[in-house]
Scaffold this motif. Structure first.
Motif, short mmCIF file in Angstrom:
data_model
loop_
_atom_site.label_atom_id
_atom_site.label_comp_id
_atom_site.label_asym_id
_atom_site.label_seq_id
_atom_site.Cartn_x
_atom_site.Cartn_y
_atom_site.Cartn_z
N TRP A 53 -14.79 -6.44 -5.69
CA TRP A 53 -15.11 -6.18 -7.09
C TRP A 53 -16.23 -5.15 -7.19
O TRP A 53 -16.13 -4.18 -7.94
CB TRP A 53 -15.51 -7.47 -7.80
CG TRP A 53 -15.76 -7.25 -9.25
CD1 TRP A 53 -14.84 -7.26 -10.26
CD2 TRP A 53 -17.02 -6.96 -9.88
NE1 TRP A 53 -15.45 -6.98 -11.47
CE2 TRP A 53 -16.79 -6.80 -11.26
CE3 TRP A 53 -18.31 -6.80 -9.40
CZ2 TRP A 53 -17.80 -6.50 -12.15
CZ3 TRP A 53 -19.33 -6.51 -10.30
CH2 TRP A 53 -19.06 -6.36 -11.66
N TYR B 156 -5.00 -14.13 -0.11
CA TYR B 156 -6.05 -13.80 0.86
C TYR B 156 -5.69 -14.33 2.25
O TYR B 156 -5.79 -13.60 3.25
CB TYR B 156 -7.39 -14.38 0.40
CG TYR B 156 -8.46 -14.28 1.45
CD1 TYR B 156 -9.17 -13.09 1.65
CD2 TYR B 156 -8.76 -15.36 2.28
CE1 TYR B 156 -10.14 -12.99 2.64
CE2 TYR B 156 -9.73 -15.27 3.26
CZ TYR B 156 -10.42 -14.08 3.43
OH TYR B 156 -11.38 -13.99 4.41
N LYS C 180 -14.10 -15.84 -1.12
CA LYS C 180 -14.96 -15.52 -2.27
C LYS C 180 -15.84 -14.32 -1.98
O LYS C 180 -16.05 -13.47 -2.85
CB LYS C 180 -15.79 -16.74 -2.66
CG LYS C 180 -14.96 -17.87 -3.23
CD LYS C 180 -15.79 -19.00 -3.78
CE LYS C 180 -16.51 -19.74 -2.67
NZ LYS C 180 -17.28 -20.89 -3.18
N SER D 104 -4.64 -16.43 -5.69
CA SER D 104 -5.48 -15.43 -5.02
C SER D 104 -5.89 -15.90 -3.63
O SER D 104 -5.91 -15.11 -2.68
CB SER D 104 -6.73 -15.15 -5.85
OG SER D 104 -6.38 -14.54 -7.07
N TRP E 129 -13.64 -11.22 -2.25
CA TRP E 129 -13.38 -10.86 -3.66
C TRP E 129 -14.60 -10.22 -4.29
O TRP E 129 -14.49 -9.25 -5.03
CB TRP E 129 -12.96 -12.09 -4.46
CG TRP E 129 -11.68 -12.70 -4.01
CD1 TRP E 129 -10.58 -12.06 -3.50
CD2 TRP E 129 -11.36 -14.09 -4.00
NE1 TRP E 129 -9.60 -12.96 -3.19
CE2 TRP E 129 -10.05 -14.22 -3.48
CE3 TRP E 129 -12.04 -15.25 -4.37
CZ2 TRP E 129 -9.42 -15.45 -3.34
CZ3 TRP E 129 -11.41 -16.47 -4.24
CH2 TRP E 129 -10.12 -16.57 -3.73
#
Length: 85
Positions: A68, A9, A61, A5, A64
């Motif tokens: 989400w 990114y 982070k 991931s 993400w």
């Protein structure tokens, strides 16, 4: 999963290839398989870890997390568009 991931990114969101990543981080990676999420530099104690690798991982982070929450809200709204979330 995190390594893959993170690599996606770096490529998709930041538009990096291996030469650009090496220039940005001061590294000498030959392929994406070598790129791993960095570990925090705990030797710094209370000083912030401002290495480019760490900052890129922190931004990943956040990306993400934001993705989400946006996806979750959109999914809830598909069932009840007026619900306060």
């Amino acid at each position: 999963a995190a390594a893959g991931s993170f690599r996606h990114y770096l490529q998709d969101q930041l538009g990096l290839d291996i030469p650009k990543l090496n220039a940005r981080w001061g590294t000498d990676y030959k392929s994406w398989d070598e790129v791993m999420p960095p570990q925090p530099d705990i030797a710094k104690g209370k000083e912030p870890d401002l290495r480019p690798q760490w900052m890129d991982f922190a931004r990943a982070k956040q990306y993400w997390r934001d993705s989400w929450f946006t996806g979750t809200v959109d999914h809830i709204r598909s069932f009840d568009p007026t619900r306060v979330i």
